[in-house]
Design a protein around this motif. Structure first.
Motif, PDB file in Angstrom:
ATOM      1  N   ALA A 193       5.654  -4.486  -5.402  1.00  0.00           N
ATOM      2  CA  ALA A 193       5.082  -5.640  -4.705  1.00  0.00           C
ATOM      3  C   ALA A 193       3.928  -5.208  -3.822  1.00  0.00           C
ATOM      4  CB  ALA A 193       6.154  -6.329  -3.858  1.00  0.00           C
ATOM      5  N   ASN A 194       3.076  -6.175  -3.498  1.00  0.00           N
ATOM      6  CA  ASN A 194       1.963  -5.936  -2.583  1.00  0.00           C
ATOM      7  C   ASN A 194       1.783  -7.147  -1.685  1.00  0.00           C
ATOM      8  OD1 ASN A 194      -1.297  -6.589  -2.348  1.00  0.00           O
ATOM      9  ND2 ASN A 194      -0.711  -4.521  -1.716  1.00  0.00           N
ATOM     10  N   ASP A 195       1.349  -6.880  -0.457  1.00  0.00           N
ATOM     11  CA  ASP A 195       1.019  -7.931   0.490  1.00  0.00           C
ATOM     12  C   ASP A 195      -0.050  -7.379   1.423  1.00  0.00           C
ATOM     13  OD1 ASP A 195       1.292  -9.650   3.037  1.00  0.00           O
ATOM     14  OD2 ASP A 195       2.659 -10.679   1.665  1.00  0.00           O
ATOM     15  N   VAL A 196      -0.932  -8.250   1.912  1.00  0.00           N
ATOM     16  CA  VAL A 196      -1.998  -7.797   2.806  1.00  0.00           C
ATOM     17  C   VAL A 196      -1.489  -7.555   4.223  1.00  0.00           C
ATOM     18  CG1 VAL A 196      -3.845  -8.876   1.487  1.00  0.00           C
ATOM     19  CG2 VAL A 196      -2.688 -10.192   3.279  1.00  0.00           C
ATOM     20  N   ARG A 197      -0.264  -7.981   4.525  1.00  0.00           N
ATOM     21  CA  ARG A 197       0.308  -7.762   5.860  1.00  0.00           C
ATOM     22  C   ARG A 197       1.027  -6.412   5.899  1.00  0.00           C
ATOM     23  NH1 ARG A 197       4.499 -10.948   6.450  1.00  0.00           N
ATOM     24  NH2 ARG A 197       4.643 -11.152   4.190  1.00  0.00           N
ATOM     25  N   PRO A 198       0.639  -5.516   6.775  1.00  0.00           N
ATOM     26  CA  PRO A 198       1.239  -4.181   6.792  1.00  0.00           C
ATOM     27  C   PRO A 198       2.729  -4.190   7.088  1.00  0.00           C
ATOM     28  CG  PRO A 198      -0.156  -4.534   8.735  1.00  0.00           C
ATOM     29  CD  PRO A 198      -0.427  -5.654   7.790  1.00  0.00           C
ATOM     30  N   ALA A 205      10.546  -2.592   0.853  1.00  0.00           N
ATOM     31  CA  ALA A 205      11.409  -1.433   0.621  1.00  0.00           C
ATOM     32  C   ALA A 205      12.877  -1.778   0.848  1.00  0.00           C
ATOM     33  CB  ALA A 205      10.990  -0.279   1.535  1.00  0.00           C
ATOM     34  N   SER A 206      13.149  -2.625   1.838  1.00  0.00           N
ATOM     35  CA  SER A 206      14.534  -3.000   2.130  1.00  0.00           C
ATOM     36  C   SER A 206      15.171  -3.789   0.997  1.00  0.00           C
ATOM     37  CB  SER A 206      14.605  -3.823   3.427  1.00  0.00           C
ATOM     38  OG  SER A 206      14.095  -5.133   3.232  1.00  0.00           O
ATOM     39  N   MET A 207      14.330  -4.407   0.147  1.00  0.00           N
ATOM     40  CA  MET A 207      14.828  -5.165  -0.998  1.00  0.00           C
ATOM     41  C   MET A 207      14.951  -4.287  -2.246  1.00  0.00           C
ATOM     42  SD  MET A 207      15.285  -8.159   0.282  1.00  0.00           S
ATOM     43  CE  MET A 207      15.578  -9.151  -1.176  1.00  0.00           C
ATOM     44  N   GLY A 208      14.601  -3.007  -2.116  1.00  0.00           N
ATOM     45  CA  GLY A 208      14.743  -2.090  -3.243  1.00  0.00           C
ATOM     46  C   GLY A 208      13.544  -2.010  -4.149  1.00  0.00           C
ATOM     47  N   ALA A 209      12.408  -2.563  -3.705  1.00  0.00           N
ATOM     48  CA  ALA A 209      11.198  -2.533  -4.523  1.00  0.00           C
ATOM     49  C   ALA A 209      10.231  -1.476  -4.001  1.00  0.00           C
ATOM     50  CB  ALA A 209      10.525  -3.904  -4.533  1.00  0.00           C
ATOM     51  N   THR A 210       9.237  -1.153  -4.801  1.00  0.00           N
ATOM     52  CA  THR A 210       8.197  -0.199  -4.420  1.00  0.00           C
ATOM     53  C   THR A 210       7.004  -0.953  -3.868  1.00  0.00           C
ATOM     54  OG1 THR A 210       8.881   1.341  -6.157  1.00  0.00           O
ATOM     55  CG2 THR A 210       6.654   1.602  -5.269  1.00  0.00           C
ATOM     56  N   PHE A 211       6.561  -0.588  -2.681  1.00  0.00           N
ATOM     57  CA  PHE A 211       5.396  -1.253  -2.091  1.00  0.00           C
ATOM     58  C   PHE A 211       4.123  -0.581  -2.586  1.00  0.00           C
ATOM     59  CE2 PHE A 211       2.183  -2.049   1.176  1.00  0.00           C
ATOM     60  CZ  PHE A 211       2.273  -3.420   1.283  1.00  0.00           C
ATOM     61  N   ILE A 212       3.182  -1.382  -3.071  1.00  0.00           N
ATOM     62  CA  ILE A 212       1.897  -0.878  -3.538  1.00  0.00           C
ATOM     63  C   ILE A 212       0.899  -0.988  -2.396  1.00  0.00           C
ATOM     64  CG2 ILE A 212       0.001  -1.237  -5.151  1.00  0.00           C
ATOM     65  CD1 ILE A 212       2.051  -2.431  -7.088  1.00  0.00           C
ATOM     66  N   SER A 213       0.459   0.134  -1.884  1.00  0.00           N
ATOM     67  CA  SER A 213      -0.519   0.151  -0.802  1.00  0.00           C
ATOM     68  C   SER A 213      -1.918   0.255  -1.391  1.00  0.00           C
ATOM     69  CB  SER A 213      -0.252   1.324   0.141  1.00  0.00           C
ATOM     70  OG  SER A 213      -1.218   1.354   1.173  1.00  0.00           O
ATOM     71  N   LEU A 214      -2.779  -0.682  -0.993  1.00  0.00           N
ATOM     72  CA  LEU A 214      -4.140  -0.704  -1.539  1.00  0.00           C
ATOM     73  C   LEU A 214      -5.171  -0.170  -0.558  1.00  0.00           C
ATOM     74  CD1 LEU A 214      -4.132  -4.217  -3.266  1.00  0.00           C
ATOM     75  CD2 LEU A 214      -3.568  -1.984  -4.251  1.00  0.00           C
ATOM     76  N   ASP A 215      -4.717   0.256   0.619  1.00  0.00           N
ATOM     77  CA  ASP A 215      -5.626   0.816   1.621  1.00  0.00           C
ATOM     78  C   ASP A 215      -6.726  -0.174   1.993  1.00  0.00           C
ATOM     79  OD1 ASP A 215      -6.413   2.789   3.396  1.00  0.00           O
ATOM     80  OD2 ASP A 215      -7.817   3.706   1.985  1.00  0.00           O
ATOM     81  N   LEU A 216      -6.315  -1.438   2.166  1.00  0.00           N
ATOM     82  CA  LEU A 216      -7.239  -2.471   2.616  1.00  0.00           C
ATOM     83  C   LEU A 216      -7.000  -2.763   4.091  1.00  0.00           C
ATOM     84  CD1 LEU A 216      -7.070  -5.059  -0.297  1.00  0.00           C
ATOM     85  CD2 LEU A 216      -9.092  -3.784   0.399  1.00  0.00           C
ATOM     86  N   GLU A 217      -7.993  -3.370   4.708  1.00  0.00           N
ATOM     87  CA  GLU A 217      -7.840  -3.795   6.104  1.00  0.00           C
ATOM     88  C   GLU A 217      -6.699  -4.796   6.203  1.00  0.00           C
ATOM     89  OE1 GLU A 217     -10.406  -6.288   9.462  1.00  0.00           O
ATOM     90  OE2 GLU A 217     -11.346  -5.622   7.607  1.00  0.00           O
ATOM     91  N   ALA A 218      -5.864  -4.644   7.238  1.00  0.00           N
ATOM     92  CA  ALA A 218      -4.749  -5.569   7.440  1.00  0.00           C
ATOM     93  C   ALA A 218      -5.269  -6.987   7.617  1.00  0.00           C
ATOM     94  CB  ALA A 218      -3.939  -5.158   8.665  1.00  0.00           C
ATOM     95  N   ALA A 219      -4.491  -7.946   7.114  1.00  0.00           N
ATOM     96  CA  ALA A 219      -4.907  -9.353   7.200  1.00  0.00           C
ATOM     97  C   ALA A 219      -3.710 -10.202   7.576  1.00  0.00           C
ATOM     98  CB  ALA A 219      -5.499  -9.816   5.871  1.00  0.00           C
ATOM     99  N   GLU A 220      -3.324 -10.107   8.843  1.00  0.00           N
ATOM    100  CA  GLU A 220      -2.165 -10.859   9.315  1.00  0.00           C
ATOM    101  C   GLU A 220      -2.593 -11.786  10.434  1.00  0.00           C
ATOM    102  OE1 GLU A 220       2.481 -10.143  10.689  1.00  0.00           O
ATOM    103  OE2 GLU A 220       1.185  -8.458  10.210  1.00  0.00           O
ATOM    104  N   ALA A 221      -2.255 -13.075  10.285  1.00  0.00           N
ATOM    105  CA  ALA A 221      -2.577 -14.063  11.303  1.00  0.00           C
ATOM    106  C   ALA A 221      -1.387 -14.234  12.232  1.00  0.00           C
ATOM    107  CB  ALA A 221      -2.956 -15.391  10.635  1.00  0.00           C
ATOM    108  N   SER A 222      -1.519 -15.122  13.203  1.00  0.00           N
ATOM    109  CA  SER A 222      -0.427 -15.372  14.136  1.00  0.00           C
ATOM    110  C   SER A 222       0.762 -15.970  13.403  1.00  0.00           C
ATOM    111  CB  SER A 222      -0.887 -16.336  15.233  1.00  0.00           C
ATOM    112  OG  SER A 222      -1.294 -17.574  14.680  1.00  0.00           O
ATOM    113  N   GLY A 223       1.944 -15.722  13.925  1.00  0.00           N
ATOM    114  CA  GLY A 223       3.155 -16.276  13.337  1.00  0.00           C
ATOM    115  C   GLY A 223       3.628 -15.551  12.105  1.00  0.00           C
ATOM    116  N   GLY A 224       3.016 -14.386  11.792  1.00  0.00           N
ATOM    117  CA  GLY A 224       3.468 -13.626  10.638  1.00  0.00           C
ATOM    118  C   GLY A 224       2.873 -14.072   9.319  1.00  0.00           C
ATOM    119  N   TYR A 225       1.950 -15.032   9.346  1.00  0.00           N
ATOM    120  CA  TYR A 225       1.317 -15.491   8.109  1.00  0.00           C
ATOM    121  C   TYR A 225       0.186 -14.543   7.714  1.00  0.00           C
ATOM    122  CZ  TYR A 225       3.630 -20.036   8.616  1.00  0.00           C
ATOM    123  OH  TYR A 225       4.552 -21.044   8.731  1.00  0.00           O
TER     124      TYR A 225
END
Length: 383
Positions: A193-198, A205-225
């Motif tokens: 899986a991948n997500d722009v939120r670090p 990982a807690s769900m047993g999947a492999t996180f794909i890191s793309l080395d992009l700038e973090a993109a997280e807004a307020s409230g965890g979105y």
């Protein structure tokens, strides 16, 4: 005060905004509940069950006689115009794509609460319909993929040979994405899986999947979105994702930005590079789609680049509605909990000093209170 719940009129919608259990909760607050006959049938709730819970059954609601109107799908402008001034509505509103309805609600003087706007804070969790419905959509997306994929999800070791597990890639690790990961893992797939939120890396990982890191700038807004990436960053994200998409048997996209069209994560060229028989499930199809070429409510066969076959691109629509019983159970509780927050001594009286109430309010007393929606309406008028 009279709370009304009608049959949902939008094609494909099987959920209902109140269940017999939530009716009991509302009546316990001193409210009178009117249920349109047949409102809960598709979700497994009979008219008799509502009557036994204390609701009044009516053949059709008189909208101008209601104090509160609870709904699932966004109202039409015509329905909004029939509500009396000062009435309260609670439901999903999709304000970014339903501007005519927002204008109609404001013009009618309706106090409208959009469940998409409920702040993502701890004490509002029980009112967060986006979360409750995303849980169901994420689960359903994997089942839809499994039915279309022409191979097994799990590893099988047989006398005739070993069948490797399917490779599943999930883009977006919010509630829907994490539920998709968990469901795919339970079916035995190999999941990444991948997500722009670090912060999502640990959750994946807690769900047993492999996180794909793309080395992009973090993109997280307020409230965890997540927040929208700029054009250059979005293009870089797609380029870095391309080899991971091509290596997947199943791709599930769940990325959404509240109040905005869904971000484009996957191009048609990326889909064509997948193996023949692969399946793409776009959970964001109804808000524009994460995948180029998505058609909400339809399966599209995309020829592979090598000409050897096709990839099935599924614009999943009404995902939560397909599991109407449990979806309605959760959704109706979200609605009842928000109404309970605004009710005292049998009167629904929104207190805008409360951050949950203020945050969820779309229109009130002729004014569009949600700033991004108000700006969109103003921009549309100036165009």
């Amino acid at each position: 005060m009279r709370v009304g719940v009608s049959r949902e009129r939008r094609d494909g919608e099987r959920r209902v905004a109140a269940t017999p259990d939530s009716v009991r909760q509302l009546i316990g607050l001193g409210l009178e509940v009117l249920i349109e006959s047949g409102a809960g049938t598709a979700a497994g709730h009979s008219d008799q069950a509502y009557a036994d819970a204390g609701a009044e059954l009516v053949a059709e609601l008189e909208l101008d006689a209601l104090d509160v109107y609870a709904h699932v799908r966004p109202l039409s402008p015509e329905t909004a115009a029939r509500l009396r001034r000062g009435a309260v509505t609670v439901g999903l509103a999709s304000p970014a794509s339903e501007l005519p309805t927002v204008r109609a609600l404001a013009a009618a003087g309706v106090t409208a609460f959009a469940l998409e706007l409920v702040p993502r804070i701890s004490r509002a969790q029980s009112m967060d319909a986006l979360t409750s419905q995303a849980l169901i959509a994420g689960y359903r997306s994997v089942l839809e993929a499994a039915m279309r994929l022409p191979r097994f999800f799990p590893l099988y070791m047989t006398a005739a040979g070993t069948i490797p597990p399917a490779s599943v890639l999930v883009l977006g690790a919010g509630v829907a994405g994490l539920q998709a990961i968990g469901t795919a893992k339970r079916l035995g797939a190999r999941v990444s899986a991948n997500d722009v939120r670090p912060a999502s890396a640990d959750e994946v990982a807690s769900m047993g999947a492999t996180f794909i890191s793309l080395d992009l700038e973090a993109a997280e807004a307020s409230g965890g979105y997540a927040k929208e990436l700029g054009d250059d960053r979005a293009a870089m994200q797609r380029a870095l994702l391309a080899p991971h998409v091509a290596a997947s048997d199943v791709l599930i996209t769940t990325a959404a930005i509240p109040g905005r069209p869904a971000p484009l994560l996957v191009t048609s060229q990326m889909v064509a590079a997948m193996r023949p028989g692969s399946v793409v499930i776009d959970l964001a199809a109804e808000s524009g789609g994460n995948v180029e070429g998505t058609v909400a409510g339809s399966d599209v066969l995309v020829p592979t680049a090598d000409g050897a076959g096709t990839v099935t691109l599924v614009g999943l629509k009404d995902a939560a509605s397909a599991m109407a019983s449990d979806a309605s159970r959760l959704y109706a509780k979200n609605v009842a909990n928000l109404l309970e927050l605004m009710t005292a001594d049998g009167v629904v009286a929104p207190d805008f000093a409360d951050e949950v109430v203020a945050g969820a309010c779309l229109t009130d007393d002729g004014v569009v209170r949600h700033a991004p929606t108000a700006a969109a309406i103003e921009a549309e008028g100036a165009a």
